[in-house]
Design a protein around this motif. Sequence first.
Motif, PDB file in Angstrom:
ATOM      1  N   PRO A 121       0.749  -1.025   0.102  1.00  0.00           N
ATOM      2  CA  PRO A 121       0.002   0.064  -0.094  1.00  0.00           C
ATOM      3  C   PRO A 121       0.828   1.269   0.058  1.00  0.00           C
ATOM      4  N   ASP A 122       2.203   1.219   0.224  1.00  0.00           N
ATOM      5  CA  ASP A 122       2.883   2.339   0.242  1.00  0.00           C
ATOM      6  C   ASP A 122       3.513   2.773  -1.149  1.00  0.00           C
ATOM      7  N   PHE A 123       3.500   1.563  -1.934  1.00  0.00           N
ATOM      8  CA  PHE A 123       4.084   1.784  -3.260  1.00  0.00           C
ATOM      9  C   PHE A 123       3.248   2.777  -3.968  1.00  0.00           C
ATOM     10  N   PRO A 124       3.742   3.891  -4.501  1.00  0.00           N
ATOM     11  CA  PRO A 124       3.164   4.552  -5.509  1.00  0.00           C
ATOM     12  C   PRO A 124       2.501   4.157  -6.736  1.00  0.00           C
ATOM     13  N   SER A 125       1.283   3.682  -6.611  1.00  0.00           N
ATOM     14  CA  SER A 125       0.600   3.127  -7.753  1.00  0.00           C
ATOM     15  C   SER A 125      -0.906   3.574  -7.707  1.00  0.00           C
ATOM     16  N   MET A 126      -1.463   3.522  -8.954  1.00  0.00           N
ATOM     17  CA  MET A 126      -2.884   3.618  -9.081  1.00  0.00           C
ATOM     18  C   MET A 126      -3.524   2.620  -9.963  1.00  0.00           C
ATOM     19  N   ARG A 127      -4.780   2.517  -9.783  1.00  0.00           N
ATOM     20  CA  ARG A 127      -5.478   1.315 -10.869  1.00  0.00           C
ATOM     21  C   ARG A 127      -6.380   2.264 -11.511  1.00  0.00           C
ATOM     22  N   VAL A 128      -6.110   2.071 -12.874  1.00  0.00           N
ATOM     23  CA  VAL A 128      -7.180   2.721 -13.751  1.00  0.00           C
ATOM     24  C   VAL A 128      -7.721   1.567 -14.688  1.00  0.00           C
ATOM     25  N   GLY A 129      -9.134   1.317 -14.251  1.00  0.00           N
ATOM     26  CA  GLY A 129      -9.710   0.252 -14.781  1.00  0.00           C
ATOM     27  C   GLY A 129      -8.906  -1.199 -14.189  1.00  0.00           C
ATOM     28  N   LYS A 130      -8.685  -1.865 -15.103  1.00  0.00           N
ATOM     29  CA  LYS A 130      -7.930  -3.093 -14.820  1.00  0.00           C
ATOM     30  C   LYS A 130      -6.377  -3.017 -14.886  1.00  0.00           C
ATOM     31  N   LYS A 131      -6.095  -1.725 -15.124  1.00  0.00           N
ATOM     32  CA  LYS A 131      -4.561  -1.327 -15.484  1.00  0.00           C
ATOM     33  C   LYS A 131      -3.962  -0.608 -14.372  1.00  0.00           C
ATOM     34  N   TRP A 132      -2.595  -1.228 -13.774  1.00  0.00           N
ATOM     35  CA  TRP A 132      -1.930  -0.400 -12.886  1.00  0.00           C
ATOM     36  C   TRP A 132      -1.014   0.565 -13.693  1.00  0.00           C
ATOM     37  N   LEU A 133      -1.146   1.941 -13.085  1.00  0.00           N
ATOM     38  CA  LEU A 133      -0.184   2.692 -13.697  1.00  0.00           C
ATOM     39  C   LEU A 133       0.513   3.531 -12.345  1.00  0.00           C
ATOM     40  N   PHE A 134       1.953   3.871 -12.747  1.00  0.00           N
ATOM     41  CA  PHE A 134       2.854   4.198 -11.820  1.00  0.00           C
ATOM     42  C   PHE A 134       3.499   5.623 -12.361  1.00  0.00           C
ATOM     43  N   ASN A 135       3.654   6.613 -11.459  1.00  0.00           N
ATOM     44  CA  ASN A 135       4.344   7.761 -11.658  1.00  0.00           C
ATOM     45  C   ASN A 135       5.847   7.414 -11.683  1.00  0.00           C
ATOM     46  N   ARG A 136       6.580   7.689 -12.985  1.00  0.00           N
ATOM     47  CA  ARG A 136       8.143   7.134 -12.926  1.00  0.00           C
ATOM     48  C   ARG A 136       8.740   7.851 -11.868  1.00  0.00           C
ATOM     49  N   LYS A 137       8.764   9.212 -11.801  1.00  0.00           N
ATOM     50  CA  LYS A 137       9.412   9.927 -10.659  1.00  0.00           C
ATOM     51  C   LYS A 137       9.171   9.218  -9.602  1.00  0.00           C
ATOM     52  N   GLU A 138       7.874   9.169  -8.781  1.00  0.00           N
ATOM     53  CA  GLU A 138       7.736   8.473  -7.749  1.00  0.00           C
ATOM     54  C   GLU A 138       8.228   7.152  -7.608  1.00  0.00           C
ATOM     55  N   VAL A 139       8.097   6.403  -8.414  1.00  0.00           N
ATOM     56  CA  VAL A 139       8.763   5.171  -8.400  1.00  0.00           C
ATOM     57  C   VAL A 139      10.453   5.251  -8.322  1.00  0.00           C
ATOM     58  N   GLU A 140      10.856   6.063  -8.872  1.00  0.00           N
ATOM     59  CA  GLU A 140      12.341   5.943  -8.884  1.00  0.00           C
ATOM     60  C   GLU A 140      12.903   6.505  -7.338  1.00  0.00           C
ATOM     61  N   GLU A 141      12.065   7.384  -6.752  1.00  0.00           N
ATOM     62  CA  GLU A 141      12.225   7.859  -5.408  1.00  0.00           C
ATOM     63  C   GLU A 141      12.107   6.631  -4.498  1.00  0.00           C
ATOM     64  N   TYR A 142      11.011   6.092  -4.683  1.00  0.00           N
ATOM     65  CA  TYR A 142      10.632   4.860  -3.887  1.00  0.00           C
ATOM     66  C   TYR A 142      11.700   3.638  -3.952  1.00  0.00           C
ATOM     67  N   ILE A 143      12.025   3.405  -4.977  1.00  0.00           N
ATOM     68  CA  ILE A 143      13.062   2.407  -5.241  1.00  0.00           C
ATOM     69  C   ILE A 143      14.294   2.920  -4.521  1.00  0.00           C
ATOM     70  N   ASN A 144      14.710   4.070  -4.688  1.00  0.00           N
ATOM     71  CA  ASN A 144      16.041   4.566  -3.960  1.00  0.00           C
ATOM     72  C   ASN A 144      16.039   4.391  -2.586  1.00  0.00           C
ATOM     73  N   ARG A 145      14.672   4.868  -1.889  1.00  0.00           N
ATOM     74  CA  ARG A 145      14.727   4.503  -0.433  1.00  0.00           C
ATOM     75  C   ARG A 145      14.647   3.188  -0.152  1.00  0.00           C
ATOM     76  N   TRP A 146      14.030   2.339  -0.987  1.00  0.00           N
ATOM     77  CA  TRP A 146      13.737   0.868  -0.831  1.00  0.00           C
ATOM     78  C   TRP A 146      15.011  -0.020  -0.645  1.00  0.00           C
ATOM     79  N   SER A 147      16.022   0.699  -1.767  1.00  0.00           N
ATOM     80  CA  SER A 147      17.295   0.060  -1.995  1.00  0.00           C
ATOM     81  C   SER A 147      18.136   0.131  -0.697  1.00  0.00           C
TER      82      SER A 147
END
Length: 96
Positions: free
Chosen positions: A57-83
């Motif tokens: 639930p903390d991962f920056p994602s959104m569901r549009v219909g049946k498709k998951w979408l992700f903000n590229r910059k938010e994902v990069e920031e999250y992955i940097n913190r996670w790693s």
Amino acid sequence: MLNISLDESELKKLYLEEVRKRADVFEEQMLLIDTKELCKMLSLSRPTVEKLFIFNPDFPSMRVGKKWLFNRKEVEEYINRWSINVRKKGGQVECD
């Protein structure tokens, strides 16, 4: 008089390198990415990405219909913190 000769294979190689560079720049400018692009970005399989990130639930994602979408910059920031956190804990990730 000026004489110019071209090596077609070398010219093709240079052309393809430039096309790849421009495609990479275009890809980086995309604001939203889908699950397939996320897997490619992280070099991980879809099941692994789902277990580690998408269903978190903390991962920056959104569901549009049946498709998951992700903000590229938010994902990069999250992955940097996670790693950083993974490395602090010994660098081992269990995804079973």
